[in-house]
Motif scaffolding. Structure first.
Motif, short mmCIF file in Angstrom:
data_model
loop_
_atom_site.label_atom_id
_atom_site.label_comp_id
_atom_site.label_asym_id
_atom_site.label_seq_id
_atom_site.Cartn_x
_atom_site.Cartn_y
_atom_site.Cartn_z
N ARG A 88 43.53 39.96 43.11
CA ARG A 88 43.96 41.29 43.62
C ARG A 88 45.35 41.63 43.11
O ARG A 88 45.60 42.75 42.65
CB ARG A 88 43.96 41.28 45.14
N ASP A 89 46.29 40.68 43.19
CA ASP A 89 47.66 40.95 42.74
C ASP A 89 47.68 41.26 41.25
O ASP A 89 48.47 42.11 40.80
CB ASP A 89 48.56 39.75 43.06
N TYR A 90 46.84 40.58 40.47
CA TYR A 90 46.79 40.88 39.04
C TYR A 90 46.27 42.30 38.81
O TYR A 90 46.83 43.06 38.00
CB TYR A 90 45.91 39.88 38.31
N LEU A 91 45.22 42.67 39.54
CA LEU A 91 44.68 44.02 39.39
C LEU A 91 45.72 45.07 39.76
O LEU A 91 45.85 46.10 39.08
CB LEU A 91 43.43 44.18 40.25
N ARG A 92 46.49 44.81 40.80
CA ARG A 92 47.56 45.75 41.17
C ARG A 92 48.61 45.81 40.04
O ARG A 92 49.15 46.88 39.74
CB ARG A 92 48.21 45.31 42.47
N SER A 93 48.87 44.67 39.40
CA SER A 93 49.91 44.64 38.37
C SER A 93 49.54 45.45 37.14
O SER A 93 50.44 45.91 36.42
CB SER A 93 50.20 43.18 37.97
N ILE A 94 48.24 45.64 36.89
CA ILE A 94 47.84 46.45 35.73
C ILE A 94 47.58 47.90 36.12
O ILE A 94 47.17 48.70 35.29
CB ILE A 94 46.61 45.85 35.02
N GLY A 95 47.81 48.22 37.41
CA GLY A 95 47.76 49.62 37.81
C GLY A 95 46.62 50.03 38.72
O GLY A 95 46.51 51.21 39.07
N VAL A 96 45.74 49.09 39.14
CA VAL A 96 44.63 49.45 40.02
C VAL A 96 45.18 49.91 41.37
O VAL A 96 46.01 49.24 41.98
CB VAL A 96 43.67 48.27 40.21
N LYS A 97 44.70 51.05 41.85
CA LYS A 97 45.23 51.66 43.06
C LYS A 97 44.23 51.65 44.23
O LYS A 97 44.63 51.89 45.36
CB LYS A 97 45.65 53.10 42.76
N VAL A 98 42.95 51.44 43.94
CA VAL A 98 41.92 51.63 44.96
C VAL A 98 41.72 50.36 45.78
O VAL A 98 42.15 49.28 45.39
CB VAL A 98 40.59 52.05 44.30
N PRO A 99 41.05 50.46 46.95
CA PRO A 99 40.78 49.28 47.76
C PRO A 99 39.93 48.25 47.00
O PRO A 99 39.02 48.59 46.24
CB PRO A 99 40.01 49.84 48.96
N ILE A 100 40.23 46.97 47.24
CA ILE A 100 39.59 45.85 46.55
C ILE A 100 39.03 44.90 47.60
O ILE A 100 39.68 44.61 48.60
CB ILE A 100 40.60 45.10 45.66
N THR A 101 37.80 44.38 47.34
CA THR A 101 37.23 43.34 48.20
C THR A 101 36.95 42.10 47.36
O THR A 101 37.02 42.14 46.12
CB THR A 101 35.94 43.83 48.88
N GLY A 102 36.64 40.99 48.03
CA GLY A 102 36.38 39.74 47.33
C GLY A 102 34.93 39.58 46.94
O GLY A 102 34.56 39.73 45.78
N SER A 103 34.07 39.29 47.92
CA SER A 103 32.65 39.09 47.64
C SER A 103 31.85 39.36 48.90
O SER A 103 32.40 39.76 49.93
CB SER A 103 32.39 37.67 47.11
N GLN A 104 30.52 39.09 48.83
CA GLN A 104 29.63 39.43 49.94
C GLN A 104 28.61 38.31 50.17
O GLN A 104 27.42 38.54 50.14
CB GLN A 104 28.86 40.73 49.68
N TRP A 105 29.08 37.10 50.39
CA TRP A 105 28.15 35.97 50.55
C TRP A 105 28.49 35.26 51.86
O TRP A 105 29.22 34.27 51.87
CB TRP A 105 28.24 35.03 49.37
#
Length: 565
Positions: free
Chosen positions: A414-431
């Motif tokens: 998640r922190d990496y995605l934020r560092s490249i500019g991702v702004k939307v809500p993020i989840t992990g998985s669904q298991w």
């Protein structure tokens, strides 16, 4: 199968696995009236079967009795390990009261080695232990009042009475990026964000552009305002986002990326938001620099949570995809408000024991070393045994280790995605293997889950056995009752995959029931799996495809209105 391997000179069934795995064949039968006892017999031999941690993790020959609700009963089974010669086995069992289905299971249950079966026979007996005669049950559908669905989407645009596209935001993103406020999905300008959508899976994501145009127009008319781009990376999808390169998944195909760009451009114009998967079914290949790539399962599930090379490859894929500028919209995906939600890995968990059993030994050894170092760093005694064996024994120390490693994977990604500019809500998985899964996911922005009513038993085809039950008759087992408890305080809840699987004859009950209760419970998103049919066909096909089921499409119209309103 070689004839000389068979016990009686004919072909036989051979099941083998080099690593501990659940590799089972099955056949299920509806029981006719009058069955009081069953007899299962056949020949069986093994070679080098290495058992798992539990008594049943062997080569097995097993019967399962199930009632109408699907509740199973397991009588004693034939369970073998090591190397054994051909031997004839026979077992008889009384049929429990209320049994509707009997299933024969055979193969390796979380074990490695080879097992052979020959001349299997299931006999149904009456109360006097006499064999019952063969019966055949048929049901003919009354089609006298059926009429053909017109397949030309352009003609329908002019004549269709129902068009729900007016409920969609045009363009998607007009209210700003999706955020989380007060435990709900909300657009930047304060408009509530609620998504009634579908999954677009595999090669259907890369249809020809004229087909895309018709498909997206039909999705909008049917009231869908979200598309989850699923299985773009799947090794079995033809084509996939890598252009089905034979040796590498480190570069995105320019042609396939162009098709994704055009699809998202169409969706944005029609008011359909995008849910972006990142790791779904990617098959790592020779030039990816991944250890034991030949035998890693799709998406390297479980290992993808802790192996550094796999994590770096996930980051590279996310960077290349999300910082790419869509030439049709002129916007990079990290800056695109039509991109609404994102997940890190589809249906994977460090608490998933069967997933551990599919990994090559080197990945188990790596996890064992990580666990030893973790225990040493915390000054706790390291329990004896491998990580999967300790997980099977429900050891609390290894459970804490797995929770911390999984949480680190999610938060680091998640922190990496934020560092490249991702702004939307993020989840992990669904298991949802255990509470530890939900606790690690709760560190992210929203909770995601999947649920299927009447999923075929052990398969994905219309010919696989299914339980033909209406959900409304089984409320305590329903999709609604199963999903509702997964809500976390302060976290939006999205059901990114759900379906009432065909050929269940009651499937058209699903859209209205799910929309009504999803609205009552305040679920933020509900995405049907899947919308694989880009065009109407002459026949209904595919267990999951809602795009070619006229009765589902009809039921979806009022359901979409319920959810949007």
């Amino acid at each position: 199968m070689l004839a000389e391997e068979a016990q009686e000179g004919r072909k036989c069934l051979r099941i083998a696995s080099d690593t501990p795995a659940y590799v089972m064949a099955s056949q299920a039968f509806y029981l006719p009236e009058g069955v009081r006892r069953v007899r299962l017999s056949g020949w069986m031999r093994t070679q080098g079967v290495k058992p798992g941690a539990q008594p049943w993790e062997r080569a097995r020959l097993q019967l399962v009795f199930s009632d109408q609700s699907g509740e199973p009963t397991y009588p004693p089974s034939v369970s073998l390990e090591g190397t054994t010669p051909w031997r004839h086995y026979q077992q008889e069992h009384d049929v429990p009261e209320g049994t509707a289905i009997i299933t024969v299971l055979l193969g390796l249950h979380q074990a490695s080695g080879v097992v052979w079966y020959d001349d299997l026979r299931l006999e149904l007996l009456d109360s006097q232990h006499h064999p019952l005669p063969a019966t055949k049950k048929e049901q003919t559908t009354d089609t006298r009042y059926w009429y053909a669905v017109q397949s030309d989407a352009e003609d329908q645009r002019q004549t269709l009475v129902v068009d729900l596209s007016r409920y969609l935001h045009r363009p998607a993103g007009k209210h700003g990026f999706v955020t989380v406020r007060g435990g709900r999905l909300t657009f930047q300008d304060g408009t509530p964000a609620r998504f009634w959508g579908v999954n677009i899976g595999g090669g259907f994501m890369f249809a020809e552009k004229p087909v895309m145009e018709r498909m997206v127009a039909r999705m909008a008319r049917n009231g869908y305002n979200m598309a989850r781009l699923h299985h773009m990376d799947a090794g079995w999808a033809v084509p996939n986002i890598f252009g089905n390169h034979p040796t590498s998944t480190r570069r995105l195909s320019k042609e396939m990326l162009d098709r994704v760009d055009y699809f998202i451009y169409l969706c944005k114009n029609y008011g359909i938001y995008i849910y972006m998967d990142l790791l779904t079914h990617r098959k790592f290949l020779q030039d990816d620099g991944v250890r034991d790539w030949e035998v890693l399962p799709y998406a390297a599930k479980v290992a993808a949570h802790y192996h550094r090379r796999l994590i770096e490859l996930q980051k590279q894929y996310a960077h290349d995809l999300l910082t790419h500028r869509n030439p049709y919209t002129g916007t990079r995906y990290v800056d695109e408000p039509a991109l609404a939600l994102m997940e890190i890995i589809n249906e994977s968990s460090l608490f998933w024991l069967a997933g551990w059993r599919q990994l090559p030994p080197s990945y188990i050894e790596e996890a064992d070393q990580m666990f030893s170092e973790w225990c040493q760093g915390r000054g706790v005694a390291r329990p004896a045994g491998s990580v999967p064996d300790l997980l099977a024994a429900k050891n609390p120390t290894v459970a804490r280790f797995l929770y911390e490693i999984q949480t680190k994977y999610y938060t680091e990604t998640r922190d990496y995605l934020r560092s490249i500019g991702v702004k939307v809500p993020i989840t992990g998985s669904q298991w949802p293997v255990c509470l530890g899964d939900w606790l690690s996911n709760a560190h992210l922005d929203y909770i995601d889950c999947h649920f299927y009513w009447e999923h075929p038993h052990g398969g994905y085809r219309p010919s696989d056995l299914f339980d033909n039950r209406p959900m409304v008759r089984y409320p305590e087992r329903s999709s609604i009752a199963s999903v509702a408890p997964l809500r976390f305080a302060g976290k939006p809840l999205v059901l990114s995959e759900w379906n009432h699987c065909w050929m269940n004859e009651w499937m058209s009950e699903a859209p209205l029931l799910m929309a009504a209760y999803g609205s009552l419970q305040g679920w933020d998103g509900m995405l049907q799996f899947t919308y694989a049919g880009t065009e109407w066909g002459e026949r209904m096909t595919d267990v999951f495809n809602v795009g070619t089921k006229p009765h589902w499409t009809a039921a979806n119209i009022p359901a979409a209105l319920v959810f949007h309103r």
